[in-house]
Every structure is written in C-alpha cells, then in structure tokens.
Design a protein around this motif. Sequence first.
Motif, mmCIF file in Angstrom:
data_model
loop_
_atom_site.group_PDB
_atom_site.id
_atom_site.type_symbol
_atom_site.label_atom_id
_atom_site.label_comp_id
_atom_site.label_asym_id
_atom_site.label_seq_id
_atom_site.Cartn_x
_atom_site.Cartn_y
_atom_site.Cartn_z
ATOM 1 N N TYR A 68 0.839 -1.209 0.000
ATOM 2 C CA TYR A 68 0.000 0.000 0.000
ATOM 3 C C TYR A 68 0.869 1.252 0.000
ATOM 4 O O TYR A 68 0.611 2.206 -0.737
ATOM 5 C CB TYR A 68 -0.929 -0.018 1.218
ATOM 6 C CG TYR A 68 -1.404 1.349 1.663
ATOM 7 C CD1 TYR A 68 -0.826 1.989 2.755
ATOM 8 C CD2 TYR A 68 -2.412 2.006 0.979
ATOM 9 C CE1 TYR A 68 -1.248 3.243 3.147
ATOM 10 C CE2 TYR A 68 -2.838 3.261 1.368
ATOM 11 C CZ TYR A 68 -2.250 3.876 2.453
ATOM 12 O OH TYR A 68 -2.663 5.124 2.841
ATOM 13 N N ILE A 108 -4.425 4.203 -8.130
ATOM 14 C CA ILE A 108 -5.487 4.464 -7.164
ATOM 15 C C ILE A 108 -6.189 3.173 -6.706
ATOM 16 O O ILE A 108 -6.481 3.014 -5.511
ATOM 17 C CB ILE A 108 -6.506 5.488 -7.750
ATOM 18 C CG1 ILE A 108 -7.514 5.920 -6.682
ATOM 19 C CG2 ILE A 108 -7.233 4.959 -8.959
ATOM 20 C CD1 ILE A 108 -6.943 6.790 -5.632
ATOM 21 N N ASP A 157 -4.899 0.119 -6.696
ATOM 22 C CA ASP A 157 -3.946 -0.651 -5.883
ATOM 23 C C ASP A 157 -3.849 -0.059 -4.482
ATOM 24 O O ASP A 157 -3.753 -0.788 -3.486
ATOM 25 C CB ASP A 157 -2.554 -0.645 -6.526
ATOM 26 C CG ASP A 157 -2.480 -1.545 -7.737
ATOM 27 O OD1 ASP A 157 -1.512 -1.395 -8.523
ATOM 28 O OD2 ASP A 157 -3.392 -2.376 -7.906
ATOM 29 N N ILE A 158 -3.872 1.257 -4.389
ATOM 30 C CA ILE A 158 -3.783 1.927 -3.091
ATOM 31 C C ILE A 158 -4.966 1.493 -2.220
ATOM 32 O O ILE A 158 -4.796 1.054 -1.081
ATOM 33 C CB ILE A 158 -3.772 3.472 -3.254
ATOM 34 C CG1 ILE A 158 -2.444 3.936 -3.878
ATOM 35 C CG2 ILE A 158 -4.005 4.171 -1.936
ATOM 36 C CD1 ILE A 158 -2.410 5.393 -4.264
ATOM 37 N N ASN A 159 -6.175 1.599 -2.790
ATOM 38 C CA ASN A 159 -7.363 1.267 -2.000
ATOM 39 C C ASN A 159 -7.424 -0.216 -1.665
ATOM 40 O O ASN A 159 -7.711 -0.598 -0.525
ATOM 41 C CB ASN A 159 -8.638 1.674 -2.753
ATOM 42 C CG ASN A 159 -8.814 3.173 -2.788
ATOM 43 O OD1 ASN A 159 -8.315 3.895 -1.916
ATOM 44 N ND2 ASN A 159 -9.490 3.672 -3.802
#
Lengths: 130, 194
Positions: B118, B124, B126-128
């Motif tokens: 993370y 975006i 992948d982050i979430n």
Amino acid sequence: MKKIIFFLIVASLLLSCSLDRTNPLDPNSSGIQSPPKVTGIYVSIITNNWLLVTWNAMPNDVDGYYIYRSMSFNGYYELIQELAADDNIYNDIDVDIMNDNYWYKMSAFKFVDDKKMEGMRSDPHTWGAK
Amino acid sequence: MKNKILVIFSFLLICISLFSQDFDIKSFSDPHKYGWDNPEKLYDARSDLVNRQKLLQIYEMKNQSITANAIKSAFAPGWGHFTAGEFTKGQVLMAMEIIFLGTSYYFYDNAMEKYDKYKKANYILDINQSYEDANDDFFISQIFLSLGTIVWIYTLYDSINATEKFNDDLWQQISQQYYTNRIMITPTGFTLRF
C-alpha cells in the motif's frame, strides 16, 4: 458479569485500532483528487503492423498518460509507453493484426511531490470499437 | 510547676489503684474452660498441638507460593498450573495461548506485507485495495490478540485458584498421611506409631 464486561472492554480496546493511511498518494489521507479517467479512446488500423490509438488530451488536468496493451480482453495488460500531457495519439508499430488481437487501456497520472499518482484505468479498447 | 506535676501524677496513681482489678490467677489457670477435665485430656491436647506443629513444618516445606505461580503463568501461560499439578488444564491453556498468539502474528505479518504494498502503490485502485486487504488482516490479527489476552488474564487468575486448591489439598493429604502411616519422617526427626 463483571468479568464479562472487563473482557469486553479489553477486546473492544484492541479491536478499535486500525492501520494509518500514510501513503501521500492516498486521496483518503492527503485529500488529493485522483487524475480523471482518459476518455475518447479510439483504435484504428493503419496497416497490418501499425495501429493508431487516439484519445482526448487533458493537458491542464494531468501530467501524462500510461498506455497498456494486452492480447485479450481479460488478459494481463502490459505498460507499453508513458506519454506527455499534451499527447493525444500513439503509434503502435509492434503489432501483427493478422495473427493476434490487441486491446488497449489508458490512464492519466499527475505528480504529487516526486511521485506519480495514477488515476483509474479506462475500459479495454480494440480497433473498430469506441 | 513541679508541684503541679506531682499532684497530677499522684492523682493518676490513686485513680489507677482504685479502678484496676486484681489479677485472677484462678480463672486464668482453670483447665476446665479448655475442656481439660483431667490430666490425660491435657496431655492429649498438648500432644495434638505438637503433632500439628510438625505437620505445619512439613506443609511449609511443600506448599507453593501463589505469587510465584502467578508470575510463572504471566511469563508462560500454563506453567503455574503445571507446578500446581493441574497438567491437563495447563496444557490446554498453553496450547490455546500458542494458537491464538501464533495466528495473530501470522495475520499481522501478512498485514504488514500488504501495508508495505500500500505504501509503495501509486495506482489508485492498488492503493485502496492494498489498504483494505492490509486492514482486514490487521483486524483479524487484533481479534486473535484479544483472545490471547483474555486467555492470558484468565490463566493468571486461575493459576491463583489452582495454587490455593493445591495448598488446601496438601494440608488434607499431610494430615491423612500422618494419621494413617506408622512411620513419619519430619524435619525434626521421625515418628513411629504403635
């Protein structure tokens, strides 16, 4: 009864912890808006070995684009090129449309400090479909 | 000034002598109030007292410290129970603690791996996704840690009960052995009963 209450307090204290959102590109922590989705993507055939990908440029909202390609609709999309913000065409000459199918996805990015924040990737596009 | 002190002191002495009772030697030395109607009963009571003192010495050698067992259980859950002779309970508690803490660590490790993803992600989605996956594993880890904490606290509390029970049973055991065995070895010597 007191024991149950005590144990519930211990459990609730431990379960109330969660991980911090420390990624500077995370919109939930930094309040930064993610780049908009790329629109108007169109793939056209020039020759058997040349595909032209066009899209609506957004030079004021983004700092560049990524273009991804796959041999199937649901396959793995490989990053093939990073493009500038004012580009709106890409010539893909590493293709053989007689023997293979090609699908393209695009996304926009913008710089946040020294990192690139990539927005949502578009739906897959191939030639003959908008 | 000196005269005043002398007067007060004399007054106090008079009061003490007027209000104090005579020491009743007869009632103090009356054996009947203890149930000793004859010398034999007196000797039996004395002998019983001596025997109990011997048993107490044995008890003090063999009994277990509640504090020591609690510290053992705090360090290694179940250890206090092993020392107090409750092996099954000790094994169960120790196994539970190992399972809960081991599972908690496993999920925590997974959570940290996903958390690293993370932190490094820049897409975006992948982050979430990475954050949600990491947080889910972290939450599960916290659940097992809570269970482990509850078992640990219970083990501490129960080791105290187990030690108290052990000490109670020990006294019963020592008393029973003394009155049934012909030969008894004590710290002050040995006793042979006919």
